[in-house]
Design a protein around this motif. Sequence first.
Motif, PDB file in Angstrom:
ATOM      1  N   SER A 200       0.824  -1.206   0.000  1.00 52.65           N
ATOM      2  CA  SER A 200       0.000   0.000   0.000  1.00 52.65           C
ATOM      3  C   SER A 200       0.858   1.256   0.000  1.00 52.65           C
ATOM      4  O   SER A 200       0.469   2.277  -0.580  1.00 52.65           O
ATOM      5  CB  SER A 200      -0.927  -0.001   1.218  1.00 52.65           C
ATOM      6  N   ARG A 201       2.015   1.201   0.629  1.00 52.35           N
ATOM      7  CA  ARG A 201       2.919   2.357   0.640  1.00 52.35           C
ATOM      8  C   ARG A 201       3.318   2.741  -0.786  1.00 52.35           C
ATOM      9  O   ARG A 201       3.325   3.922  -1.143  1.00 52.35           O
ATOM     10  CB  ARG A 201       4.163   2.011   1.465  1.00 52.35           C
ATOM     11  N   ILE A 202       3.632   1.742  -1.596  1.00 51.73           N
ATOM     12  CA  ILE A 202       4.019   2.013  -2.981  1.00 51.73           C
ATOM     13  C   ILE A 202       2.873   2.659  -3.738  1.00 51.73           C
ATOM     14  O   ILE A 202       3.052   3.660  -4.451  1.00 51.73           O
ATOM     15  CB  ILE A 202       4.455   0.711  -3.669  1.00 51.73           C
ATOM     16  N   HIS A 203       1.674   2.107  -3.587  1.00 51.41           N
ATOM     17  CA  HIS A 203       0.523   2.636  -4.316  1.00 51.41           C
ATOM     18  C   HIS A 203       0.108   4.004  -3.788  1.00 51.41           C
ATOM     19  O   HIS A 203      -0.418   4.827  -4.536  1.00 51.41           O
ATOM     20  CB  HIS A 203      -0.634   1.647  -4.237  1.00 51.41           C
ATOM     21  N   SER A 204       0.346   4.273  -2.508  1.00 51.93           N
ATOM     22  CA  SER A 204       0.052   5.590  -1.952  1.00 51.93           C
ATOM     23  C   SER A 204       0.959   6.652  -2.560  1.00 51.93           C
ATOM     24  O   SER A 204       0.513   7.751  -2.916  1.00 51.93           O
ATOM     25  CB  SER A 204       0.213   5.565  -0.427  1.00 51.93           C
ATOM     26  N   VAL A 205       2.241   6.343  -2.683  1.00 56.57           N
ATOM     27  CA  VAL A 205       3.198   7.283  -3.260  1.00 56.57           C
ATOM     28  C   VAL A 205       2.812   7.639  -4.694  1.00 56.57           C
ATOM     29  O   VAL A 205       3.011   8.770  -5.155  1.00 56.57           O
ATOM     30  CB  VAL A 205       4.618   6.688  -3.209  1.00 56.57           C
ATOM     31  N   LEU A 206       2.240   6.678  -5.404  1.00 61.14           N
ATOM     32  CA  LEU A 206       1.849   6.903  -6.797  1.00 61.14           C
ATOM     33  C   LEU A 206       0.433   7.455  -6.921  1.00 61.14           C
ATOM     34  O   LEU A 206      -0.054   7.664  -8.038  1.00 61.14           O
ATOM     35  CB  LEU A 206       1.956   5.586  -7.580  1.00 61.14           C
ATOM     36  N   GLY A 207      -0.245   7.677  -5.796  1.00 59.26           N
ATOM     37  CA  GLY A 207      -1.599   8.212  -5.836  1.00 59.26           C
ATOM     38  C   GLY A 207      -2.618   7.233  -6.365  1.00 59.26           C
ATOM     39  O   GLY A 207      -3.624   7.633  -6.961  1.00 59.26           O
ATOM     40  N   MET A 208      -2.406   5.935  -6.138  1.00 58.50           N
ATOM     41  CA  MET A 208      -3.268   4.899  -6.705  1.00 58.50           C
ATOM     42  C   MET A 208      -4.224   4.281  -5.698  1.00 58.50           C
ATOM     43  O   MET A 208      -4.947   3.345  -6.020  1.00 58.50           O
ATOM     44  CB  MET A 208      -2.400   3.798  -7.326  1.00 58.50           C
ATOM     45  N   LEU A 209      -4.258   4.801  -4.466  1.00 53.50           N
ATOM     46  CA  LEU A 209      -5.211   4.299  -3.476  1.00 53.50           C
ATOM     47  C   LEU A 209      -6.510   5.084  -3.602  1.00 53.50           C
ATOM     48  O   LEU A 209      -6.506   6.310  -3.647  1.00 53.50           O
ATOM     49  CB  LEU A 209      -4.649   4.443  -2.061  1.00 53.50           C
TER      50      LEU A 209
END
Length: 517
Positions: free
Chosen positions: A255-264
Amino acid sequence: MLAKTYSATVIGIDAYAVEVEVNATGRGDMDMVSIVGLADQAIRESRDRIYSALIASGLPAARGATVVNLAPGDLRKEGAGFDLAIALGMLAAIGQIPKEKLSQTMVLGELALDGSIRPVRGALPISAMASENPAIKMMIVPYGNAEESALVANGRIAVYPVKDLREACGFFRGEALTEKRTDLQDYLAMRNTEYEPDFAEVKGQLAAKRAMEIAAAGGHNSLMIGPPGTGKSMIAKRLAGILPPMTLDETLETSRIHSVLGMLSDGEPLLNRRPFRAPHHTVSDVALIGGGKNPRPGEISMAHNGVLFLDELPEFKRNVLEVLRQPLENGDITVSRASGSCVFPARFMLVAAMNPCPCGRGSVELGCRCKIEEKKRYQKKISGPLLDRIDLHVPVLNLTEDELLSAPAGEPSSQIRARVIAARKIQQQRFATCGNSIYCNAQMGPRELAQFGSLQPDSQLMLRAAINKFHLSPRAHDRIIKVARTIADLAGAENISGEHLLEAITYRAIDRADWAL
């Protein structure tokens, strides 16, 4: 007057606290804001957004010269997430809100011209970092980031969502705000981890389904080889549905990776399911592994703890495929730029698919007219070192008439998943004594392989014959044993038998000289 608060910047997937210092001198004939501290263009443009938001909210702006310092000065800062922190710092510097409470607060948010607050990328790693910083007692975040921030903070610091600048200002003046509290364990217990695509929908292809079950049980990479329309993509899309649910650590890391990319999304503050990524064969190496001026994760990191599906594998550019070798071996990727290096996690299961020849038919019976040289040239688009890192080479043949005309009657994913979970539990118990982070058979190193991959004398003779006949590399030898260990785990067997080893050897199709003839 001088005021300060906290905000944060994200480099790679790691968050770093930034002290926002604002000094409103009140000097000078012109109203001017100077922002220093290695800020990017988006932050320097915040001056206009902040002034418009202040006016739209009915709040006063600082007069004269105002200096905003983002400390530490040698740390790169980027993004519009500093807007709200700077605006509140300017209000505190001219005495509009108390400075003491603000100085203990982490503030995130991009300002719109009307004063409303937009969500920002990377709230999850920022919240995790803030909750471990003793100087920070609370967080002010946009409503769009409230769920993920509250889940990661998990009660360690107070999280207050705000909708606009006026509401944020009122909070520091003593107006009540509702704290966002979400229990992480309760959320994980209630989440839905079921996948819609089901293996029961796949007609026939029992051998390919069996191979995918083995791949899921041991975390093995696989390559499906067969003519177009035989179900390779359909099978690959269902692989994530038979993998075990993610652990807490896996959920937070992914989730950290997807949060950084604005994908959550708003309704999914943490990833509930293992990711499935399927980039097109025209993808660039930067898009695949990550990069850019300020490096961001690529497709392989977005597939972390999940599945990366590469369809039409020989159509990918050679240099793009070669960059997969490091993450397939190490589980991470290092992206180096002049401004610095970032290490992104990239432990994924690779599932690839390809046609047996340029025309795709593969055999004379199906109308293939490709020459032997053309087939070999097509296959050599994939390098030997990359193929060596793929554990299972799976032929996917055309369906028979009976299979094609009958209704799907395959085993549902839920039953396959139950067997996969049972096999993974065996592996977890086995590796619990190793003292390192090994979760499945595919991750075994030489020491674990020697300890848990021993063969009986008759099995050793069988493997020796396969090595001599197919000219297997040392890496291929190790991967056969890992696959055999997984097959034994699925069968609930303590030792690897000759039957388990023989099945593992059959999954080295490309090592056989006649596989595409």
